[in-house]
Design an enzyme around this catalytic site. Structure first.
Site, PDB file in Angstrom:
ATOM      1  N   ASN A  10       0.837  -1.197   0.000  1.00 38.82           N
ATOM      2  CA  ASN A  10       0.000   0.000   0.000  1.00 38.82           C
ATOM      3  C   ASN A  10       0.883   1.263   0.000  1.00 38.82           C
ATOM      4  O   ASN A  10       0.714   2.173  -0.820  1.00 38.82           O
ATOM      5  CB  ASN A  10      -0.888  -0.042   1.252  1.00 38.82           C
ATOM      6  CG  ASN A  10      -1.865   1.111   1.341  1.00 38.82           C
ATOM      7  OD1 ASN A  10      -2.380   1.585   0.340  1.00 38.82           O
ATOM      8  ND2 ASN A  10      -2.124   1.571   2.561  1.00 38.82           N
TER       9      ASN A  10
ATOM     10  N   SER B  41       0.654   4.599   7.440  1.00 34.01           N
ATOM     11  CA  SER B  41       2.051   4.231   7.107  1.00 34.01           C
ATOM     12  C   SER B  41       2.836   3.892   8.381  1.00 34.01           C
ATOM     13  O   SER B  41       3.722   4.655   8.773  1.00 34.01           O
ATOM     14  CB  SER B  41       2.733   5.331   6.284  1.00 34.01           C
ATOM     15  OG  SER B  41       2.464   6.626   6.741  1.00 34.01           O
TER      16      SER B  41
ATOM     17  N   GLY C 278      -5.804  -6.910  14.217  1.00 34.49           N
ATOM     18  CA  GLY C 278      -4.661  -6.218  13.606  1.00 34.49           C
ATOM     19  C   GLY C 278      -4.939  -4.744  13.396  1.00 34.49           C
ATOM     20  O   GLY C 278      -4.638  -4.196  12.335  1.00 34.49           O
TER      21      GLY C 278
HETATM   22  N1  LIG Z   1      -6.728  -2.927  10.822  1.00 36.24           N
HETATM   23  C1  LIG Z   1      -6.715  -1.609  10.565  1.00 36.24           C
HETATM   24  N2  LIG Z   1      -5.713  -0.834  11.025  1.00 36.24           N
HETATM   25  C2  LIG Z   1      -5.720   0.483  10.756  1.00 36.24           C
HETATM   26  N3  LIG Z   1      -6.675   1.118  10.048  1.00 36.24           N
HETATM   27  C3  LIG Z   1      -7.685   0.397   9.561  1.00 36.24           C
HETATM   28  C4  LIG Z   1      -7.763  -1.000   9.808  1.00 36.24           C
HETATM   29  N4  LIG Z   1      -8.884  -1.465   9.210  1.00 36.24           N
HETATM   30  C5  LIG Z   1      -9.507  -0.437   8.630  1.00 36.24           C
HETATM   31  N5  LIG Z   1      -8.778   0.695   8.829  1.00 36.24           N
HETATM   32  C6  LIG Z   1      -9.155   1.999   8.232  1.00 36.24           C
HETATM   33  O1  LIG Z   1      -8.216   2.182   7.183  1.00 36.24           O
HETATM   34  C7  LIG Z   1      -7.608   3.449   7.248  1.00 36.24           C
HETATM   35  C8  LIG Z   1      -6.079   3.326   7.141  1.00 36.24           C
HETATM   36  O2  LIG Z   1      -5.698   3.018   5.861  1.00 36.24           O
HETATM   37  P1  LIG Z   1      -4.181   3.257   5.442  1.00 36.24           P
HETATM   38  O3  LIG Z   1      -4.093   2.858   4.017  1.00 36.24           O
HETATM   39  O4  LIG Z   1      -3.817   4.653   5.785  1.00 36.24           O
HETATM   40  O5  LIG Z   1      -3.372   2.245   6.378  1.00 36.24           O
HETATM   41  S1  LIG Z   1      -1.868   1.755   6.225  1.00 36.24           S
HETATM   42  O6  LIG Z   1      -1.054   2.934   5.929  1.00 36.24           O
HETATM   43  O7  LIG Z   1      -1.813   0.770   5.159  1.00 36.24           O
HETATM   44  O8  LIG Z   1      -1.524   1.156   7.516  1.00 36.24           O
HETATM   45  C9  LIG Z   1      -7.916   4.020   8.595  1.00 36.24           C
HETATM   46  O9  LIG Z   1      -8.316   5.347   8.299  1.00 36.24           O
HETATM   47  P2  LIG Z   1      -7.766   6.624   9.093  1.00 36.24           P
HETATM   48  O10 LIG Z   1      -8.607   6.640  10.326  1.00 36.24           O
HETATM   49  O11 LIG Z   1      -8.077   7.750   8.178  1.00 36.24           O
HETATM   50  O12 LIG Z   1      -6.311   6.477   9.363  1.00 36.24           O
HETATM   51  C10 LIG Z   1      -9.038   3.165   9.149  1.00 36.24           C
HETATM   52  O13 LIG Z   1     -10.253   3.865   9.053  1.00 36.24           O
END
Ligand SMILES: Nc1ncnc2c1ncn2[C@@H]1O[C@H](COP(=O)(O)OS(=O)(=O)O)[C@@H](OP(=O)(O)O)[C@H]1O
Ligand SMILES: Nc1ncnc2c1ncn2[C@@H]1O[C@H](COP(=O)(O)OP(=O)(O)O)[C@@H](O)[C@H]1O
Length: 280
Positions: free
Chosen positions: A160, A184, A233
């Site tokens: 990603n 990230s 996770g």
């Molecule tokens: N398991 C898990 N862990 C963390 N986050 C989760 C998960 N599942 C779904 N989400 C939702 O996905 C958003 C994060 O996506 P990202 O692409 O930024 O994540 S990463 O960088 O690949 O770790 C994150 O959005 P943000 O709240 O905007 O950060 C979450 O809403």
């Protein structure tokens, strides 16, 4: 520019010839002149006995961060064999002049709920009001399309970040101020994205907001689900987040009483201004 091993008979050059290598932003890079191009080349020796080259006209220019760009030979990049970089006369510097800004990547990292998207939107709006073009790559949004095939397991998070890093690099090359906001969570992946860009053009912004504040906000109810074991996770709960130690900008909020996303974005705008990204 320090020239190494250049044919001194430069003025007589015709057709397509590789002149040699010169040091540009610290690395040795070939210069290719194209057939039909008109070039004025001045060669001079400075006081340190270094040959100086001043080329005016259409020249393939190189910048850091274009690993694998080989203008003369076929290359193998990953699983792609026999590929050749195709250069075009309109380059990043030309686009930047048109836009009156310098392309770069603002990489916003932090826990879910730390305010990444809010700062990204405020920043984009402030830049727009100043007549500067930006584009947001939001983790959540990119997972709706380009990265819809990726889950949240470690190797998919790595992919990603790599993909978004590559897309952000293209946006920066187009002259845009690209704002990438993703959790990230791994230092190594953020460092890999940094390495894709010329020095200085990757600006890491750390949303330094502790888990208890993020969890207290929980706008999507995800922390609640993670605590209940319904999401496995989840970053910060049962998956790691590695805080940056060398971010260019740290936006802190230790309590529920934070400065607004707009005030935070203001700091990023000041940084861009100070570093000259808001002019060509
Ligand atoms: N398991 C898990 N862990 C963390 N986050 C989760 C998960 N599942 C779904 N989400 C939702 O996905 C958003 C994060 O996506 P990202 O692409 O930024 O994540 S990463 O960088 O690949 O770790 C994150 O959005 P943000 O709240 O905007 O950060 C979450 O809403
Ligand atoms: N500086 C801030 N102060 C208070 N609340 C904030 C701030 N920034 C964001 N929020 C709120 O926190 C929640 C998460 O913000 P968001 O920008 O979606 O975070 P992320 O993109 O990191 O998940 C939202 O409800 C948002 O309104």
């Amino acid at each position: 520019m320090n020239l190494i091993g250049v044919n001194p008979a430069l003025p007589g050059i015709s057709g397509s010839k590789k002149l040699g290598f010169f040091s540009f932003n610290g690395g040795n890079q070939p210069i290719n002149l194209k057939p039909g191009g008109v070039y004025q080349i001045k060669v001079a020796m400075d006081e340190k006995q270094t040959l100086k080259l001043d080329v005016q006209g259409k020249v393939d220019r190189f910048a850091n961060g274009h690993a694998g760009k080989n203008h003369s030979h076929l290359s193998t990049i990953g699983n792609s064999t026999n590929i050749k970089w195709h250069g075009c006369p309109v380059e990043k510097t030309d686009r930047q002049k048109l836009l009156q800004q310098r392309g770069c990547v603002i990489w916003i990292t932090g826990l879910s709920g730390s305010g990444k998207s809010s700062v990204a939107c405020a920043l984009s709006q402030m830049l727009y009001q100043r007549g500067k073009l930006s584009y947001i790559l939001d983790g959540d949004n990119v997972r709706h399309g380009l990265n819809r095939d990726l889950s949240f397991k470690a190797e998919d998070r790595v992919e990603n970040i790599r993909r978004v890093g590559e897309v952000a690099k293209l946006f920066a090359d187009s002259g845009f101020i690209c704002i990438a906001c993703l959790i990230s969570p791994y230092k190594r992946d953020r460092a890999a994205c940094r390495a894709m860009l010329p020095t200085g053009d990757f600006i890491e912004v750390f949303m330094d907001v502790p888990l208890r504040v993020c969890e207290g906000r929980d706008p999507k109810g995800l922390y609640k689900l993670a605590r209940a074991g319904k999401i496995k996770g989840f970053t910060g709960i049962d998956d790691p987040y590695e805080s940056p130690l060398d971010a260019e900008i740290v936006l802190q909020c230790n309590t529920g009483d934070c400065s607004t996303p707009r005030d935070m974005a203001e700091k990023v705008v000041s940084y861009l201004e100070e570093k000259g990204y808001l002019q060509a």
